[in-house]
Design an enzyme around this catalytic site. Structure first.
Site, PDB file in Angstrom:
ATOM      1  N   ASP A 162       0.845  -1.175   0.015  1.00 19.03           N
ATOM      2  CA  ASP A 162       0.147   0.151  -0.027  1.00 19.03           C
ATOM      3  C   ASP A 162       0.959   1.307   0.049  1.00 19.03           C
ATOM      4  OD1 ASP A 162      -0.041   1.348   3.023  1.00 19.03           O
ATOM      5  OD2 ASP A 162       0.184  -0.950   2.890  1.00 19.03           O
ATOM      6  N   SER A 163       0.176   2.016  -0.498  1.00 16.79           N
ATOM      7  CA  SER A 163       0.974   3.691  -0.678  1.00 16.79           C
ATOM      8  C   SER A 163       2.400   3.298  -1.442  1.00 16.79           C
ATOM      9  CB  SER A 163       0.944   4.247   0.715  1.00 16.79           C
ATOM     10  OG  SER A 163       1.295   5.706   0.632  1.00 16.79           O
ATOM     11  N   ALA A 164       3.568   3.766  -0.401  1.00 19.76           N
ATOM     12  CA  ALA A 164       4.974   3.655  -0.831  1.00 19.76           C
ATOM     13  C   ALA A 164       5.190   2.166  -1.148  1.00 19.76           C
ATOM     14  CB  ALA A 164       6.072   4.382   0.043  1.00 19.76           C
TER      15      ALA A 164
END
Length: 317
Positions: A162-164
């Site tokens: 998720d995200s980075a």
């Protein structure tokens, strides 16, 4: 702030502050929890060193009721946090992996990588690839970790984050597509609100506050000081001429309606469809939700729906 404290060189509150004297203050993601037998899901976890040189570990998860004669799909997960905060041992990630492993009935490796700015990109990518190579060392059943030797199906490997961590999962799939790993078949990739960006605002970014846009760009420049900018293929994969070499046959991208990264992530999906890659792209959107909402409220309806969709994607149902 006390007058004796150093001035901030870069203030990315509420995540991280970098001071002029070089010191760093992480404002979130500092708490860690030990591996355990989770009382709610009955998922068992333990930590294993994957790089003695860098003193790096991953957290392994095993679902309950494992048939010793049946291999399980293998999920390799990369945590988010802007490359600079959180860890594989953070309570939110430990909790989420327990839930996901129980629902998807997979064995999972949650990778802890060195963080920026002390270890700028490509270090987080290189650490993550080292973890993948460590996982691949178990394909003949004689690796250092019994859970992987005994229970992992290396013909059904999934990369997720998720995200980075979604950014990292994408780049691990790209590297796998170009280098491969002996005995490992990466089937699919799950990207949850992946951290992709670009120089020119698109869609919902156009109406966002300038300071917010600058903050997202500044986070990237903190992570990768040598970057060419926000159209660098590392942060904007739609500019990557090698995108078609993504090393899997299917991708699931989860977006959230109120996440500023939403339109950027959907643009990535469109780029995948058009670049000649040839795999299948699925998307799902959580209405009314913000960035990584599932970590903060894992039992809400949208989080449960995303969990079930992810599990189905991995099991092939």
């Amino acid at each position: 702030m006390d007058a004796a404290e150093p001035d901030a060189a870069l203030d990315l509150s509420p995540f991280i502050i970098v001071y002029k004297d070089g010191s760093i203050e992480r404002l979130v993601g500092n708490e860690i929890v030990p591996p355990s037998l989770d009382p709610k899901s009955s998922v068992l976890s333990k930590d294993a060193v994957y790089s003695k040189e860098a003193k790096l570990s991953s957290r392994l998860y095993l679902p309950p009721g494992v048939d010793p004669d049946k291999k399980l799909p293998l999920l390799i997960y990369f945590h988010g946090g802007g490359f600079c905060v959180e860890s594989a041992f953070s309570p939110a990630y430990h909790n989420y992996l327990n839930i996901l492993v129980a629902e998807a009935k997979v064995i999972a490796v949650s990778v802890d990588y060195r963080r920026v700015p002390e270890h700028p990109i490509p270090v987080p990518y290189d650490d993550s690839w080292t973890a993948l190579k460590w996982v691949a060392s178990h394909v003949n059943g004689d690796g250092p970790e019994k859970w992987l030797n005994n229970h992992a199906d290396f013909g059904k490997v999934y990369l997720a984050g998720d995200s980075a961590g979604g950014n990292i999962a994408h780049h691990m799939a790209m590297r796998y597509g170009q280098e491969r790993l002996f005995g490992v078949k990466a089937v699919g990739v799950v990207l949850i609100h992946p951290y992709f960006w670009g120089k020119e605002p698109i869609g919902n970014e156009v109406h966002e506050l300038e300071r917010v846009l600058k903050g997202i760009a500044a986070t990237w420049h903190l992570a990768c000081p040598t970057t060419s900018g926000c159209d660098d293929p590392l942060i904007n994969p739609t500019t990557d001429p090698k995108l078609a070499s993504l090393g899997c046959s299917k991708v699931l991208v989860a977006v959230a309606e109120k996440d500023l990264l939403r339109d950027r992530d959907l643009l990535y999906c469109e780029a995948l469809k058009k670049c000649g890659w040839g795999g299948a792209v699925e998307t799902m959107e959580a209405e009314g939700e913000g960035h990584v909402f599932h970590l903060f409220n894992p039992t809400c309806g949208n989080a449960v729906a995303m969990l079930k969709k992810t599990a189905a994607f991995i099991s092939g149902h």
